[in-house]
Design an enzyme around this catalytic site. Structure first.
Site, PDB file in Angstrom:
ATOM      1  N   CYS A  31       0.816  -1.230   0.000  1.00  0.00           N
ATOM      2  CA  CYS A  31       0.000   0.000   0.000  1.00  0.00           C
ATOM      3  C   CYS A  31       0.841   1.268   0.000  1.00  0.00           C
ATOM      4  CB  CYS A  31      -0.941   0.009   1.200  1.00  0.00           C
ATOM      5  SG  CYS A  31      -2.045  -1.404   1.169  1.00  0.00           S
TER       6      CYS A  31
ATOM      7  N   HIS B  15      -3.949   6.889   1.523  1.00  0.00           N
ATOM      8  CA  HIS B  15      -4.205   5.593   0.889  1.00  0.00           C
ATOM      9  C   HIS B  15      -5.649   5.200   1.177  1.00  0.00           C
ATOM     10  CE1 HIS B  15      -4.140   1.452  -0.140  1.00  0.00           C
ATOM     11  NE2 HIS B  15      -4.179   1.041   1.104  1.00  0.00           N
TER      12      HIS B  15
ATOM     13  N   ASN C 233      -9.978  -0.889  -2.229  1.00  0.00           N
ATOM     14  CA  ASN C 233      -8.543  -0.678  -1.978  1.00  0.00           C
ATOM     15  C   ASN C 233      -7.748  -1.197  -3.177  1.00  0.00           C
ATOM     16  OD1 ASN C 233      -5.883  -0.830  -1.087  1.00  0.00           O
ATOM     17  ND2 ASN C 233      -6.400  -1.681   0.924  1.00  0.00           N
TER      18      ASN C 233
END
Ligand code: COA
Length: 321
Positions: free
Chosen positions: A105, A248, A278
Site C-alpha cells: 500500500c 491511501h 482498496n
C-alpha cells in the site's frame, strides 16, 4: 498524473451472490460500495500501460523521454521478472532501467521518494512512477475469503517525475515494522517454506491475502497522523497550511479517523474508496490524478500523500503541486 480503471463494475450485491456477505456489512465497515475488476485477458501491466500513456500525454513526454521506470505492485503478472520491464516493452521504450518495488500500500510513496532521490542525485532526469494492481484474480470469492475479498479492487495510476525550478517534492518519510509481516500477507508462492506451493495450501487460502483486520486498523489510525506530522515538520510546515491530503484508500473509517484527528474539512481529503475499494499501490496515484482532474488540487497547493499497509509499512510525501 494519469490513471486507469477497468470498465467492469462489481457491486457489493454482486459479491453477496458469491459469499455470505451483504452490502450493508461492507458499507458500514469499510465505506466501499463497488470496485472494478479486470476482464479475462487484461493484466496489471495492461492497466499500468493505460495509466502511463495518459500521464505521458499530460506531461507532454514521449516514451523516449523516460530515463527510468519505478513500478510498485504486489500483484505482478509473473513471479519474476517484475512488471517494470514488461511495461517498458509494452510502451515501446528503449532499454531503460526498470525497478520494481514491493511495499504494497505504500508502494507509490516509496517509489516517489526513490524517484526524487535519483533525480536529486543527477542519476536520472525523467522517471515514470507507476502503482498498479490486479487483485481480483487472487482473492478467494468464498465464505472463507470474505474478510479480505470484499476490500480490494483493480486499478492503476502513474506519474511523470522530473526536476523543476522552485518547489516540488518537499519531504518524504518511509517506515517499516517487519514484526507485523504476518498480520497482512500472502504466504504462497513463497520460498520461505516447502513446498513452493501445493494444492492443500491453495485450499487453505495461502495464496490469497490473510489479514488481522483489527491490528491493521489500530496501527493505521496511529501511523497515518504520525507520518503526516513527520513530513510537515521536516519541510517546516504546519497542518493548517496543508491544502489537500491524499490518504491511501483502505477504509473510509480509517480515513475519517485520520481526517478528524487532523481537524481537516472533508473537501480537503481525497476519498474514492466507495467507487474503487482498496487498489493498494494504485490507490494514491489514482486518487491524486482524479483530484487534479477535478480541480481539487491546483498549482501551488501544499499536498500530502500518506499510506499505511502490509509490512507493516507506512510513508508520506509532502509536495508543492
Ligand atoms: N461480510 C460479512 N461478515 C463478515 C465479512 C464479510 N465480508 N468479513 C468478516 N465478517 C464477519 C466476521 O466473520 C465476524 O463474524 P463473528 O463476529 O461471527 O466472528 C464479524 O464479521 C466481525 O468481524 P471483525 O473482523 O471483528 O470486523 P471488524 O469490525 O474488525 O471489521 C474490517 C473488519 C476488515 C472491515 C476491519 O477490521 C478493517 O477495516 N481493518 C483494516 C483493514 C484494511 O484496511 N486492510 C488493508 C490495509 S492496507
Amino acid at each position: 498524473m494519469g490513471h486507469h480503471l477497468p470498465d467492469r463494475v462489481v457491486t457489493n450485491h454482486d459479491l453477496s451472490r458469491l459469499m455470505d456477505t451483504s452490502d450493508e456489512w461492507i458499507r458500514e465497515r469499510t465505506g466501499i460500495v463497488e470496485r472494478r475488476f479486470v476482464d479475462e485477458g487484461t493484466s496489471c501491466t495492461d492497466l499500468a500501460e493505460a495509466a502511463s500513456r495518459k500521464a505521458l500525454d499530460r506531461a507532454g513526454w514521449s516514451v523516449d523521454d523516460v530515463d527510468f521506470i519505478l513500478f510498485a505492485t504486489l500483484s505482478p503478472d509473473l513471479y519474476f521478472p517484475g512488471n517494470g520491464v514488461l511495461l517498458q516493452t509494452q510502451l515501446g521504450m528503449g532499454h531503460v532501467g526498470a525497478l520494481d518495488l514491493r511495499t504494497q500500500c505504500t508502494g507509490f510513496v516509496y517509489a516517489l521518494a526513490t524517484a526524487d532521490a535519483y533525480i536529486r542525485s543527477g542519476m536520472y532526469r525523467r522517471i515514470l512512477v507507476v502503482g498498479a494492481e490486479v487483485h481480483s484474480r487472487g482473492l478467494r470469492m468464498t465464505n472463507e475469503g470474505r474478510d479480505t475479498a470484499v476490500l480490494f479492487g483493480d486499478g492503476a495510476g502513474a506519474a511523470c517525475v522530473e526536476a523543476v525550478d522552485g518547489e516540488g517534492l518537499l519531504a518524504h518519510a518511509l517506515h517499516g515494522d517487519g514484526a507485523h509481516a504476518l498480520d497482512l500477507c500472502i504466504r504462497k508462492p513463497g520460498l520461505g517454506s516447502s513446498p513452493f506451493i501445493s494444492p492443500e495450501q491453495i485450499e487453505a487460502g495461502d495464496t490469497a491475502p490473510s489479514m488481522n483486520g483489527r491490528e491493521v486498523f489500530k496501527n493505521a489510525v496511529r501511523r497515518f497522523p504520525e507520518v503526516i506530522a513527520e513530513v510537515l515538520e521536516k519541510a517546516g510546515h504546519t497542518p493548517e497550511e496543508l491544502d489537500f491530503l491524499v490518504p491511501h484508500q483502505a477504509n473510509a473509517r480509517i480515513t475519517e479517523a485520520v481526517r478528524s484527528r487532523m481537524g481537516m474539512p472533508e473537501e480537503k481529503v481525497a476519498s474514492n474508496i466507495h467507487r474503487y475499494g482498496n487498489t493498494t499501490a494504485g490507490s494514491i496515484p489514482i486518487a491524486l490524478s482524479e483530484a487534479v482532474e477535478a480541480g481539487q488540487v491546483k498549482r501551488g497547493d501544499l499536498v500530502c500523500l500518506a499510506a499505511f499497509g502490509a509490512g507493516f509499512t507506512w510513508a508520506a510525501s509532502l509536495l508543492r503541486w
